[in-house]
Every structure is written in C-alpha cells, then in structure tokens.
Design an enzyme around this catalytic site. Structure first.
Site, PDB file in Angstrom:
ATOM      1  N   GLU A  62       0.828  -1.210   0.000  1.00  0.00           N
ATOM      2  CA  GLU A  62       0.000   0.000   0.000  1.00  0.00           C
ATOM      3  C   GLU A  62       0.865   1.264   0.000  1.00  0.00           C
ATOM      4  O   GLU A  62       1.826   1.381   0.753  1.00  0.00           O
ATOM      5  CB  GLU A  62      -0.911  -0.006   1.236  1.00  0.00           C
ATOM      6  CG  GLU A  62      -1.879   1.167   1.286  1.00  0.00           C
ATOM      7  CD  GLU A  62      -2.731   1.178   2.545  1.00  0.00           C
ATOM      8  OE1 GLU A  62      -3.755   1.887   2.554  1.00  0.00           O
ATOM      9  OE2 GLU A  62      -2.380   0.479   3.517  1.00  0.00           O
TER      10      GLU A  62
ATOM     11  N   LYS B 141     -10.115   2.544  -2.205  1.00  0.00           N
ATOM     12  CA  LYS B 141     -10.301   1.980  -0.872  1.00  0.00           C
ATOM     13  C   LYS B 141     -11.622   2.443  -0.254  1.00  0.00           C
ATOM     14  O   LYS B 141     -11.916   3.641  -0.205  1.00  0.00           O
ATOM     15  CB  LYS B 141      -9.116   2.391   0.014  1.00  0.00           C
ATOM     16  CG  LYS B 141      -9.085   1.761   1.400  1.00  0.00           C
ATOM     17  CD  LYS B 141      -7.774   2.154   2.081  1.00  0.00           C
ATOM     18  CE  LYS B 141      -7.635   1.536   3.467  1.00  0.00           C
ATOM     19  NZ  LYS B 141      -6.324   1.879   4.063  1.00  0.00           N
TER      20      LYS B 141
ATOM     21  N   CYS C  70      -5.826  -2.851   2.367  1.00  0.00           N
ATOM     22  CA  CYS C  70      -5.532  -2.778   3.802  1.00  0.00           C
ATOM     23  C   CYS C  70      -6.753  -2.904   4.705  1.00  0.00           C
ATOM     24  O   CYS C  70      -7.219  -4.012   4.945  1.00  0.00           O
ATOM     25  CB  CYS C  70      -4.743  -1.513   4.113  1.00  0.00           C
ATOM     26  SG  CYS C  70      -3.868  -1.589   5.694  1.00  0.00           S
TER      27      CYS C  70
END
Length: 291
Positions: A40, A113, A150
C-alpha cells in the site's frame, strides 16, 4: 499462476523507492512472475501518522506520472502489476487507489479503498474519501482480480462481494504495524488476528489471498521517539486457508509463489458454501446494527 510480491521498507526519497521497486519488478519478471503485487502507498513513507495539508501535494491524477512509470515497466517486463497510489481526483477530493496495470502497459482497472480507518498513527480519514467504484473485480490477462486495500481486509462483506462478482483471487496491498504502547503479547495477537481473518476470507470464498505489507520502522514526522514498526509478514493463502508463503516480519522480501488456480474449482465442489447460502434471510446485513 506465478505471483511475485515485493515487501519493502520505504524512505522519504520517492525516486529511490520507485527505482528499488523497478529493480524488484524486473528481477521477479526475469524469474517468470506473471503477476506482481506491491504494498500500500508504496511510492513513499506512510504519511498518515499526522494530519498535514502539505501532504496533499504528493497526490497525483490517474492516469498520471506513476501509472506511466509502472505501465512502462509492465510493458517492458510483460507482467501484470498491482500498484497502490495516492490519487488526486480533484481539488479537495483524494483517494487511496489501487491501480492494476496490464502487461501491455495499459490500465486494466482501479479500486478506491472503501473502508477508511481513523486511529492513532493511521489518520486516513483526513486524506482519503471513501471509494465509490464498489467491489468490482478487475479483468486482466491473468484472471479476474479482486483487489481491495488494507483496512478492507477486516471486512468479510468486501471479500464476499468480490467473490460473488467472479473474482478468482483476492489481493490486499497493505500498510499495518505495531503500536509501540502495546505489549509484545498484544502486538502478536493483533498480527495473528490480521492474518487469520484474511485466511478466513480464503476459506469462506474458496479463493487464494495475496497480502503484501510494508516492513521496517518509519519514525513519526514530529517525534523521533514515536513511529510505526510495520510487521511485514506478507503472505499468500490457498483456497482452504493453507499458508503457501509467509515473508519475514523484519526483512525486505522479494519472492515468487506458484498458486494452483484450478484447485479453487475443486475446493468449491467439496465445500459448496456459495450453494448453501440462505440469501433470503440475509437482508439485515445491510443495517448498521440490529437493536
């Protein structure tokens, strides 16, 4: 599928970080990698330890300089690359965005995300707007990739929706580490919970999982005695949650893992979880909480 991962420590020198990644991509491609996954926000330091408006200067458009850079590498090496970038969509509108680069250098697709944390040392809500592209797999020459990022990895709903839309592989670029104030036992419980929940996604959906984390310590920008020690331990799990590969918790790692994609079909026949879902009774899952 031959999957390459690069678990790297980062510095404040973005050019150096990108050059080291380029060297790793070329090396893995030379060993036969078909797909290479990066961690990331791999171009620089993990800047979310503080809230600083000047950091927005690091964001870039997509397409932009980084997609051009990694696109050239993908074309040169003939590999699919999963990148993770700080996207500037418009003034005041930024995303934490994974971009999948096809082996001809074109952009195969993006994922913004969706789940954004806001914890000490991880002030991501200051920087990132939640994604609006949904949970859509990205079609590539190596298969349909269910790319998440994540904090998304803690949510079984995200993994399930990717699987229901035909993802053949779940991929999580990641930046997560220890809080210095936690005891060693608590730190290890957190790390094991992080790996266990993702291996659970593999089992529940009958899909391999590829997770690539950062490694090394990044000091706090304002206080030299604080910071984040990223716990590395990048891993690849098979469709029954079996651990196919685990990287070091402290050292940089470049590795290729061979994943038998055909085995997922057999696992889903043995364990037909999708067949036995009681979808008529799941309506409440869309509620925040059931009082």
């Amino acid at each position: 599928m031959r999957i390459g991962i690069i678990q790297q420590h980062n510095t404040a020198d973005i050019g150096l970080n990108k050059q080291r990644l380029a060297d790793g991509i070329r090396a893995l491609a030379g060993q036969g990698a078909q797909l290479i996954v990066l961690q990331e926000l791999h171009n620089g330091l993990y800047f979310c330890q503080t809230e600083n408006v000047d950091i927005f200067d690091q964001a870039e458009p997509i397409p932009g300089p980084s997609t051009d850079y990694y696109g050239q590498l993908a074309r040169e090496c003939g590999v699919v690359i999963v990148t993770s970038l700080f996207e500037r969509r418009a003034a005041g509108l930024y995303h934490n965005t994974a971009v999948v680069i096809e082996r001809d250098g074109t952009i195969a697709g993006c994922y913004r995300k969706m789940h954004i944390p806001d914890d000490p040392g991880y002030y991501e809500k200051f920087y990132f707007t939640p994604g609006d592209l949904g949970f859509q797999p990205i079609q590539t020459s190596v298969g349909r990739l269910g790319v998440l990022v994540c904090w998304d990895q803690w949510y079984p709903e995200a993994a399930r929706l990717m699987a229901l839309r035909g993802a053949e592989l779940l991929i999580y670029p990641t930046a997560i580490g220890y809080d210095d104030n936690d005891t060693p036992d608590e730190q290890q419980r957190q790390r094991m919970a992080w790996q266990t929940v993702q291996r659970g996604h593999a089992v529940a959906n009958g899909l391999p999982v590829v997770t690539v984390n950062r490694v090394g310590r990044e000091p706090h920008p304002d206080h030299s005695d604080e910071g984040i020690s990223f716990w590395g331990t990048s891993f690849v799990s098979g469709p029954q949650g079996e651990l196919l590969f685990e990287a070091s918790a402290t050292e940089e790692t470049q590795s290729i893992i061979d994943v038998d994609m055909k085995r997922c079909e057999h696992v889903r026949r043995w364990w037909p979880f999708l067949r036995d879902r009681r979808i008529e009774d799941y309506g409440d899952i869309a509620r925040r909480y059931i009082d």
